[in-house]
Design a protein around this motif. Structure first.
Motif, PDB file in Angstrom:
ATOM      1  N   LYS A 177      -5.868   3.984  10.433  1.00 42.02           N
ATOM      2  CA  LYS A 177      -5.135   4.195   9.530  1.00 42.02           C
ATOM      3  C   LYS A 177      -3.881   5.516  10.072  1.00 42.02           C
ATOM      4  O   LYS A 177      -4.073   6.385  10.618  1.00 42.02           O
ATOM      5  CB  LYS A 177      -5.639   4.998   8.217  1.00 42.02           C
ATOM      6  CG  LYS A 177      -6.856   4.095   7.753  1.00 42.02           C
ATOM      7  CD  LYS A 177      -7.414   4.333   6.545  1.00 42.02           C
ATOM      8  CE  LYS A 177      -8.428   3.488   6.058  1.00 42.02           C
ATOM      9  NZ  LYS A 177      -9.499   3.076   6.883  1.00 42.02           N
ATOM     10  N   ARG A 193      -3.796   1.782  -4.700  1.00 43.46           N
ATOM     11  CA  ARG A 193      -4.096   0.516  -4.078  1.00 43.46           C
ATOM     12  C   ARG A 193      -3.257  -0.061  -3.122  1.00 43.46           C
ATOM     13  O   ARG A 193      -1.781   0.040  -3.484  1.00 43.46           O
ATOM     14  CB  ARG A 193      -4.476  -0.660  -5.241  1.00 43.46           C
ATOM     15  CG  ARG A 193      -6.010  -0.455  -5.516  1.00 43.46           C
ATOM     16  CD  ARG A 193      -6.344  -1.652  -6.034  1.00 43.46           C
ATOM     17  NE  ARG A 193      -7.912  -1.796  -6.310  1.00 43.46           N
ATOM     18  CZ  ARG A 193      -8.455  -2.755  -6.533  1.00 43.46           C
ATOM     19  NH1 ARG A 193      -8.204  -4.065  -6.295  1.00 43.46           N
ATOM     20  NH2 ARG A 193      -9.916  -2.655  -6.802  1.00 43.46           N
ATOM     21  N   SER A 214       6.663  -0.955   1.408  1.00 47.10           N
ATOM     22  CA  SER A 214       6.381  -1.045   0.199  1.00 47.10           C
ATOM     23  C   SER A 214       7.038   0.224  -0.464  1.00 47.10           C
ATOM     24  O   SER A 214       6.646   1.244  -0.167  1.00 47.10           O
ATOM     25  CB  SER A 214       5.091  -1.623  -0.386  1.00 47.10           C
ATOM     26  OG  SER A 214       4.867  -1.210  -1.806  1.00 47.10           O
ATOM     27  N   LEU A 270      -1.309  -3.411  -0.987  1.00 48.35           N
ATOM     28  CA  LEU A 270      -1.137  -4.721  -1.063  1.00 48.35           C
ATOM     29  C   LEU A 270      -2.318  -5.485  -0.436  1.00 48.35           C
ATOM     30  O   LEU A 270      -2.466  -6.741  -1.170  1.00 48.35           O
ATOM     31  CB  LEU A 270       0.157  -5.197  -0.417  1.00 48.35           C
ATOM     32  CG  LEU A 270       1.437  -4.495  -0.731  1.00 48.35           C
ATOM     33  CD1 LEU A 270       2.620  -5.127  -0.064  1.00 48.35           C
ATOM     34  CD2 LEU A 270       1.728  -4.703  -2.382  1.00 48.35           C
ATOM     35  N   ASN A 271      -3.016  -5.050   0.449  1.00 47.26           N
ATOM     36  CA  ASN A 271      -4.108  -5.910   0.947  1.00 47.26           C
ATOM     37  C   ASN A 271      -5.711  -5.565   0.105  1.00 47.26           C
ATOM     38  O   ASN A 271      -6.723  -5.876   0.494  1.00 47.26           O
ATOM     39  CB  ASN A 271      -4.421  -5.466   2.354  1.00 47.26           C
ATOM     40  CG  ASN A 271      -4.922  -4.053   2.690  1.00 47.26           C
ATOM     41  OD1 ASN A 271      -4.934  -3.216   1.719  1.00 47.26           O
ATOM     42  ND2 ASN A 271      -4.865  -3.656   4.030  1.00 47.26           N
ATOM     43  N   SER A 272      -5.148  -4.664  -1.034  1.00 44.03           N
ATOM     44  CA  SER A 272      -6.229  -4.377  -2.193  1.00 44.03           C
ATOM     45  C   SER A 272      -7.165  -3.301  -1.521  1.00 44.03           C
ATOM     46  O   SER A 272      -8.295  -3.045  -2.171  1.00 44.03           O
ATOM     47  CB  SER A 272      -7.265  -5.599  -2.203  1.00 44.03           C
ATOM     48  OG  SER A 272      -6.441  -6.743  -2.949  1.00 44.03           O
ATOM     49  N   SER A 273      -6.997  -2.507  -0.312  1.00 49.47           N
ATOM     50  CA  SER A 273      -7.701  -1.448  -0.048  1.00 49.47           C
ATOM     51  C   SER A 273      -7.349  -0.260  -1.092  1.00 49.47           C
ATOM     52  O   SER A 273      -6.400  -0.286  -1.589  1.00 49.47           O
ATOM     53  CB  SER A 273      -7.243  -0.929   1.268  1.00 49.47           C
ATOM     54  OG  SER A 273      -7.298  -2.100   2.349  1.00 49.47           O
ATOM     55  N   GLU A 285       2.955   1.877   4.323  1.00 44.94           N
ATOM     56  CA  GLU A 285       2.917   1.456   2.806  1.00 44.94           C
ATOM     57  C   GLU A 285       2.726   2.537   1.906  1.00 44.94           C
ATOM     58  O   GLU A 285       1.932   3.454   1.888  1.00 44.94           O
ATOM     59  CB  GLU A 285       1.983   0.396   2.512  1.00 44.94           C
ATOM     60  CG  GLU A 285       1.947  -0.158   1.187  1.00 44.94           C
ATOM     61  CD  GLU A 285       0.798  -1.380   0.979  1.00 44.94           C
ATOM     62  OE1 GLU A 285       0.385  -1.404  -0.298  1.00 44.94           O
ATOM     63  OE2 GLU A 285       0.410  -1.841   1.884  1.00 44.94           O
ATOM     64  N   ASN A 308      -0.135   3.598   6.340  1.00 50.13           N
ATOM     65  CA  ASN A 308       0.053   2.225   7.416  1.00 50.13           C
ATOM     66  C   ASN A 308       1.611   1.752   7.025  1.00 50.13           C
ATOM     67  O   ASN A 308       1.721   0.506   7.108  1.00 50.13           O
ATOM     68  CB  ASN A 308      -0.731   1.097   7.480  1.00 50.13           C
ATOM     69  CG  ASN A 308      -1.985   1.729   8.122  1.00 50.13           C
ATOM     70  OD1 ASN A 308      -2.166   2.651   8.683  1.00 50.13           O
ATOM     71  ND2 ASN A 308      -3.037   1.028   7.567  1.00 50.13           N
TER      72      ASN A 308
END
Length: 297
Positions: free
Chosen positions: A104, A46, A156, A48-51, A136, A134
């Protein structure tokens, strides 16, 4: 069952956008490739934007050498891309790939130069494999995490990938072994299945975890299929076995052993409480291990 990549190619890395098909038909060629030493691990990751993404990694070892296949799917089961990496060919033991799939940006980094292996094609230590989406970081494997941070820029650096399933094709005469991590980022356990099907009255099945016997089945000809619950890291794990083909079929196929944690994997992401999510990530809920055991004659 997917058609697994061969170990040879002109390039060390092959990249292709995978088709949205749900699966490939099993052909004689596919069956031949399945019957080799390989391990497939499926991770739920997952951002951070919940994707949410599903990353499938297959480590393969054959007489031709060793290879690595990576497939990335989104939450709707649409395949974003597939990479075939042949690190044992020439200078491809260390490298990276930058891919752009729609909106992406996918970065893949690996270093297997000093990787150490046991009986499995999956490395034990001395390596890293990482994927960023992206910029992350969503997945990192191996024990060289500091080296990953030096190599790649990511917003991240705390990937939250969860291992949800593992499938291993293993070979042996009476003992078959693999490794599994039932508790998310917890302890990695050595699993050995000892199975003797030659005796008419004294055939048996014995399962050891970290050398300790946790389950035994006697009179296997009468109990060639079944299930039993064991405890691993305090979690109930359901064990299923099927050795019918070994006992009653003329053409010796493979026996199948399934280790399944008792709660569904959907619970990993169902809670709105972050502390509960963190706890579940470390408890290994929803993990399954499938061992396909092939006899070496």
């Amino acid at each position: 069952m997917k058609d697994f990549p061969s170990c040879f190619g002109e390039n060390g890395v092959q990249v292709a956008e995978a088709s949205p098909s749900s699966g490939d038909p099993i052909t004689p060629t596919t069956t031949t490739r399945i019957a080799q030493n390989l391990v497939t691990c499926v991770y739920q990751c997952r951002m951070l934007n919940s994707s949410c993404f599903i990353i499938t990694i297959t480590w393969t070892k054959s007489l031709m050498g060793q290879s690595l296949s990576v497939r990335i799917d989104d939450s709707d089961h649409h395949s974003l891309c597939k990479l075939d990496i042949k690190p044992w060919l020439f200078s491809k033991r260390r490298g990276f790939r930058n891919l752009e799939v729609g909106s992406k940006l996918i970065d893949v980094y690996w270093d297997l130069s000093y990787a150490k292996f046991g009986s499995s094609p999956e490395p034990v230590e001395g390596f890293y494999f990482a994927i960023a989406m992206n910029q992350e970081l969503i997945l990192i494997l191996g024990d060289m995490e500091k080296d990953v941070h030096k190599k790649m820029y990511a917003t991240s650096l705390a990937p939250n990938g969860v291992l949800i399933s593992k499938r291993a094709h293993v070979f042996g005469k009476k003992a078959y072994s693999t490794r599994a991590q039932f508790c998310g980022r917890g302890q990695i356990h050595d699993i050995v299945v000892e199975c003797d099907t030659m005796g008419a009255n004294d055939s048996y099945l014995l399962i050891r975890i970290d050398g300790n016997p946790v389950m035994q089945v006697k009179c296997l000809r009468w109990k060639f299929r079944g299930n039993y619950t064991i405890l691993v890291d305090g979690l109930p794990v359901e064990v299923y076995w099927d050795v019918h083909s070994w006992l009653f079929e003329k053409l010796m196929g493979n026996a199948v052993f399934l280790f399944q944690t008792c709660l569904s994997s959907e619970k990993l992401w169902s809670s709105e409480d972050p502390s509960w999510l963190s706890k579940d990530r470390h408890s290994g809920l929803g993990f399954s291990l499938v061992m396909c055991a092939w006899k070496n004659e």
